[in-house]
Design a protein around this motif. Structure first.
Motif, PDB file in Angstrom:
ATOM      1  N   THR A  49      14.408  -5.213 -10.604  1.00 54.57           N
ATOM      2  CA  THR A  49      13.889  -3.918 -11.045  1.00 54.57           C
ATOM      3  C   THR A  49      12.530  -3.650 -10.392  1.00 54.57           C
ATOM      4  OG1 THR A  49      15.091  -4.072 -13.126  1.00 54.57           O
ATOM      5  CG2 THR A  49      13.172  -2.618 -13.103  1.00 54.57           C
ATOM      6  N   VAL A  50      11.666  -4.669 -10.403  1.00 54.76           N
ATOM      7  CA  VAL A  50      10.344  -4.515  -9.777  1.00 54.76           C
ATOM      8  C   VAL A  50      10.491  -4.261  -8.278  1.00 54.76           C
ATOM      9  CG1 VAL A  50       8.236  -5.768  -9.175  1.00 54.76           C
ATOM     10  CG2 VAL A  50       9.131  -5.882 -11.495  1.00 54.76           C
ATOM     11  N   MET A  51      11.353  -5.023  -7.639  1.00 56.71           N
ATOM     12  CA  MET A  51      11.503  -4.866  -6.199  1.00 56.71           C
ATOM     13  C   MET A  51      12.028  -3.479  -5.845  1.00 56.71           C
ATOM     14  SD  MET A  51      10.137  -7.393  -5.354  1.00 56.71           S
ATOM     15  CE  MET A  51      10.089  -8.489  -3.997  1.00 56.71           C
ATOM     16  N   SER A  52      12.886  -2.916  -6.696  1.00 57.09           N
ATOM     17  CA  SER A  52      13.394  -1.587  -6.375  1.00 57.09           C
ATOM     18  C   SER A  52      12.291  -0.542  -6.513  1.00 57.09           C
ATOM     19  CB  SER A  52      14.612  -1.242  -7.237  1.00 57.09           C
ATOM     20  OG  SER A  52      14.190  -0.939  -8.532  1.00 57.09           O
ATOM     21  N   LEU A  53      11.351  -0.752  -7.464  1.00 56.70           N
ATOM     22  CA  LEU A  53      10.220   0.178  -7.576  1.00 56.70           C
ATOM     23  C   LEU A  53       9.376   0.153  -6.308  1.00 56.70           C
ATOM     24  CD1 LEU A  53       8.971  -0.496 -11.212  1.00 56.70           C
ATOM     25  CD2 LEU A  53       9.908   1.613 -10.331  1.00 56.70           C
ATOM     26  N   LEU A  54       9.327  -1.001  -5.677  1.00 55.77           N
ATOM     27  CA  LEU A  54       8.503  -1.158  -4.476  1.00 55.77           C
ATOM     28  C   LEU A  54       9.266  -0.817  -3.198  1.00 55.77           C
ATOM     29  CD1 LEU A  54       6.927  -4.544  -5.524  1.00 55.77           C
ATOM     30  CD2 LEU A  54       5.650  -2.440  -5.153  1.00 55.77           C
ATOM     31  N   GLY A  55      10.568  -0.544  -3.332  1.00 62.20           N
ATOM     32  CA  GLY A  55      11.372  -0.316  -2.135  1.00 62.20           C
ATOM     33  C   GLY A  55      11.569  -1.589  -1.338  1.00 62.20           C
ATOM     34  N   LEU A  56      11.624  -2.713  -2.036  1.00 62.25           N
ATOM     35  CA  LEU A  56      11.721  -4.018  -1.350  1.00 62.25           C
ATOM     36  C   LEU A  56      12.952  -4.801  -1.795  1.00 62.25           C
ATOM     37  CD1 LEU A  56       8.019  -5.324  -1.552  1.00 62.25           C
ATOM     38  CD2 LEU A  56       9.236  -4.561   0.478  1.00 62.25           C
ATOM     39  N   LEU A  57      14.051  -4.109  -2.034  1.00 58.96           N
ATOM     40  CA  LEU A  57      15.257  -4.825  -2.479  1.00 58.96           C
ATOM     41  C   LEU A  57      15.794  -5.721  -1.370  1.00 58.96           C
ATOM     42  CD1 LEU A  57      17.192  -2.028  -4.397  1.00 58.96           C
ATOM     43  CD2 LEU A  57      16.299  -4.165  -5.358  1.00 58.96           C
ATOM     44  N   PRO A  58      16.397  -6.863  -1.760  1.00 61.62           N
ATOM     45  CA  PRO A  58      17.060  -7.683  -0.739  1.00 61.62           C
ATOM     46  C   PRO A  58      18.158  -6.873  -0.043  1.00 61.62           C
ATOM     47  CG  PRO A  58      17.064  -8.785  -2.893  1.00 61.62           C
ATOM     48  CD  PRO A  58      16.518  -7.410  -3.113  1.00 61.62           C
ATOM     49  N   ALA A  59      18.456  -7.261   1.192  1.00 64.02           N
ATOM     50  CA  ALA A  59      19.378  -6.467   2.012  1.00 64.02           C
ATOM     51  C   ALA A  59      20.752  -6.322   1.370  1.00 64.02           C
ATOM     52  CB  ALA A  59      19.504  -7.102   3.389  1.00 64.02           C
ATOM     53  N   ASP A  60      21.177  -7.323   0.584  1.00 68.73           N
ATOM     54  CA  ASP A  60      22.536  -7.264   0.030  1.00 68.73           C
ATOM     55  C   ASP A  60      22.586  -6.573  -1.330  1.00 68.73           C
ATOM     56  OD1 ASP A  60      21.041  -9.357  -0.979  1.00 68.73           O
ATOM     57  OD2 ASP A  60      22.794 -10.586  -1.428  1.00 68.73           O
ATOM     58  N   VAL A  61      21.471  -6.040  -1.790  1.00 62.92           N
ATOM     59  CA  VAL A  61      21.477  -5.333  -3.079  1.00 62.92           C
ATOM     60  C   VAL A  61      21.316  -3.833  -2.821  1.00 62.92           C
ATOM     61  CG1 VAL A  61      20.279  -5.042  -5.287  1.00 62.92           C
ATOM     62  CG2 VAL A  61      20.558  -7.337  -4.304  1.00 62.92           C
ATOM     63  N   GLN A  62      22.228  -3.051  -3.395  1.00 63.86           N
ATOM     64  CA  GLN A  62      22.177  -1.601  -3.201  1.00 63.86           C
ATOM     65  C   GLN A  62      21.753  -0.912  -4.490  1.00 63.86           C
ATOM     66  OE1 GLN A  62      25.723  -2.882  -2.781  1.00 63.86           O
ATOM     67  NE2 GLN A  62      24.873  -3.821  -0.935  1.00 63.86           N
ATOM     68  N   GLN A  63      20.973   0.143  -4.332  1.00 63.36           N
ATOM     69  CA  GLN A  63      20.635   0.992  -5.471  1.00 63.36           C
ATOM     70  C   GLN A  63      21.676   2.100  -5.527  1.00 63.36           C
ATOM     71  OE1 GLN A  63      16.563   2.240  -5.793  1.00 63.36           O
ATOM     72  NE2 GLN A  63      17.083   3.930  -7.170  1.00 63.36           N
ATOM     73  N   THR A  64      22.456   2.127  -6.621  1.00 69.76           N
ATOM     74  CA  THR A  64      23.534   3.108  -6.716  1.00 69.76           C
ATOM     75  C   THR A  64      23.182   4.246  -7.657  1.00 69.76           C
ATOM     76  OG1 THR A  64      24.552   1.745  -8.417  1.00 69.76           O
ATOM     77  CG2 THR A  64      25.366   1.463  -6.178  1.00 69.76           C
ATOM     78  N   GLY A  65      22.017   4.143  -8.287  1.00 66.18           N
ATOM     79  CA  GLY A  65      21.593   5.246  -9.155  1.00 66.18           C
ATOM     80  C   GLY A  65      20.162   5.061  -9.561  1.00 66.18           C
ATOM     81  N   GLY A  66      19.561   6.160  -9.991  1.00 65.92           N
ATOM     82  CA  GLY A  66      18.224   6.074 -10.548  1.00 65.92           C
ATOM     83  C   GLY A  66      17.173   6.668  -9.655  1.00 65.92           C
ATOM     84  N   GLU A  67      16.087   7.094 -10.279  1.00 67.64           N
ATOM     85  CA  GLU A  67      14.980   7.623  -9.496  1.00 67.64           C
ATOM     86  C   GLU A  67      13.659   7.137 -10.062  1.00 67.64           C
ATOM     87  OE1 GLU A  67      15.646  11.860  -9.807  1.00 67.64           O
ATOM     88  OE2 GLU A  67      14.230  11.921 -11.490  1.00 67.64           O
ATOM     89  N   VAL A  68      12.664   7.133  -9.178  1.00 64.27           N
ATOM     90  CA  VAL A  68      11.325   6.692  -9.533  1.00 64.27           C
ATOM     91  C   VAL A  68      10.404   7.897  -9.404  1.00 64.27           C
ATOM     92  CG1 VAL A  68       9.453   5.095  -8.987  1.00 64.27           C
ATOM     93  CG2 VAL A  68      11.827   4.403  -8.607  1.00 64.27           C
ATOM     94  N   ARG A  69       9.573   8.121 -10.431  1.00 58.31           N
ATOM     95  CA  ARG A  69       8.612   9.219 -10.371  1.00 58.31           C
ATOM     96  C   ARG A  69       7.213   8.710 -10.610  1.00 58.31           C
ATOM     97  NH1 ARG A  69      10.633  14.620 -10.849  1.00 58.31           N
ATOM     98  NH2 ARG A  69      12.907  14.516 -10.853  1.00 58.31           N
ATOM     99  N   LEU A  70       6.290   9.292  -9.865  1.00 52.33           N
ATOM    100  CA  LEU A  70       4.886   8.959 -10.013  1.00 52.33           C
ATOM    101  C   LEU A  70       4.194  10.228 -10.468  1.00 52.33           C
ATOM    102  CD1 LEU A  70       3.130   6.490  -9.488  1.00 52.33           C
ATOM    103  CD2 LEU A  70       2.734   7.357  -7.178  1.00 52.33           C
ATOM    104  N   ASP A  71       3.662  10.224 -11.692  1.00 52.11           N
ATOM    105  CA  ASP A  71       3.057  11.425 -12.288  1.00 52.11           C
ATOM    106  C   ASP A  71       3.993  12.630 -12.140  1.00 52.11           C
ATOM    107  OD1 ASP A  71       0.931   9.844 -12.915  1.00 52.11           O
ATOM    108  OD2 ASP A  71      -0.268  10.465 -11.199  1.00 52.11           O
ATOM    109  N   GLY A  72       5.255  12.408 -12.393  1.00 57.45           N
ATOM    110  CA  GLY A  72       6.230  13.486 -12.385  1.00 57.45           C
ATOM    111  C   GLY A  72       6.836  13.778 -11.024  1.00 57.45           C
ATOM    112  N   ARG A  73       6.211  13.271  -9.975  1.00 54.13           N
ATOM    113  CA  ARG A  73       6.676  13.565  -8.619  1.00 54.13           C
ATOM    114  C   ARG A  73       7.697  12.515  -8.198  1.00 54.13           C
ATOM    115  NH1 ARG A  73       4.041  12.173  -3.991  1.00 54.13           N
ATOM    116  NH2 ARG A  73       2.474  11.244  -5.333  1.00 54.13           N
ATOM    117  N   ARG A  74       8.840  12.986  -7.761  1.00 54.86           N
ATOM    118  CA  ARG A  74       9.892  12.043  -7.392  1.00 54.86           C
ATOM    119  C   ARG A  74       9.547  11.319  -6.095  1.00 54.86           C
ATOM    120  NH1 ARG A  74      16.397  12.567  -6.482  1.00 54.86           N
ATOM    121  NH2 ARG A  74      16.489  10.373  -5.976  1.00 54.86           N
TER     122      ARG A  74
END
Ligand SMILES: Nc1ncnc2c1ncn2[C@@H]1O[C@H](COP(=O)(O)OP(=O)(O)OP(=O)(O)O)[C@@H](O)[C@H]1O
Ligand SMILES: [Mg+2]
Length: 263
Positions: A49-74
């Protein structure tokens, strides 16, 4: 129009490796100046979960849903790498792994500061002030040292200073004290507490250690099998845990430590 919600939020995060679902529909918000503790047993999905917030997921893990917002900005996943480090600082478990052993502490700072155009005397001054902020009494001694010449606690302080060097509003810390002895753990927790208060940082604190949570967290989210099964203010979590997984974590904690560490 309503004010955009201040904070770092993730909504509906889903991660998988091939056909295996690893993280399911995870949502939470880290508010400025607040500590959100993320707890759960080994393998429950905290680090991914932390790595996906940082955009640092391992190569074999895919994000299939969800979004991250910073002060409302996607945040567009494609831009996460540009934002990470500037808006989001990261502190990992084993600080030694975060440093290049062949490069001095000073060069780590100079290279990071140069990303924001801070060089020369300004970079030196900033490095020394950051090192002083994380508790080095003689910061001028650090820059010429190599990571192997620092203890684990010193390295974790240096890692925090490096994470702060780009003035992030949020800090993501994945088991920041797990590899340190008990005395140094307390020092790093004191330091994190001071930084949150002084800089009004929002801190996402991943740990399996409920005494760390009792000490530092304002809110707690409990992960189990890739989902958040409970979220509560810290006092409520200790007083009235709702989910069986939370109850089990608390029982294990109290069996080890007694009830001395209630928040
Ligand atoms: N690169 C990967 N490929 C496939 N599965 C992975 C990968 N990384 C992690 N996993 C799996 O995803 C699940 C969640 O892992 P994660 O590292 O997020 O757990 P965690 O909650 O951080 O555990 P711990 O407390 O041990 O650090 C685990 O089942 C793990 O085996
Ligand atoms: Mg982990």
């Amino acid at each position: 129009m309503a004010e955009p919600m201040r904070g770092l939020s993730v909504t509906g995060l889903c991660l998988r490796a091939g056909t295996k679902s690893l993280v399911r529909d995870v949502s939470f918000t880290v508010a400025p100046g607040q500590v959100l503790g993320l707890v759960g047993t080994s393998g429950s999905g905290k680090s991914l979960t932390v790595m996906s917030l940082l955009g640092l997921l391992p190569a074999d893990v895919q994000q299939t849903g969800g979004e991250v917002r910073l002060d409302g900005r996607r945040l567009d996943p494609a831009n996460l790498s540009a934002i990470r480090g500037r808006a989001l600082g990261f502190v990992q478990q084993a600080p030694r792994g975060g440093f290049n052993p062949l490069v001095t502490i000073g060069r780590h700072f100079r290279e990071t500061l140069a990303c924001d155009g801070v060089r020369g005397a300004a970079a030196e001054a900033r490095m020394l002030s950051l090192l002083a902020e994380v508790g080095f009494a003689a910061p001028e001694r650090l820059p010429d040292l190599y990571p192997s010449q620092l203890s684990g606690g010193m390295l974790q302080r240096a890692m925090l200073a490096l994470a702060l060097s780009r003035e992030p509003d949020f800090l993501l810390a994945d088991e920041p004290t797990t590899d340190l002895d008990l005395v140094v753990q307390q020092q790093i927790l004191d330091l994190l507490e001071r930084l949150v208060a002084r800089r009004r940082l929002g801190l996402l604190l991943v740990t399996h250690d409920l005494s760390v949570i009792a000490r530092l967290a304002d809110h707690v989210a409990v992960m189990d099998g890739g989902s958040i099964v409970e979220e509560q203010p810290v006092a409520g979590l200790f007083a009235e845990p709702r989910h069986s997984r939370t109850q089990a974590l608390l029982r294990a904690h109290f069996a080890l430590y007694g009830e001395a560490q209630l928040p």
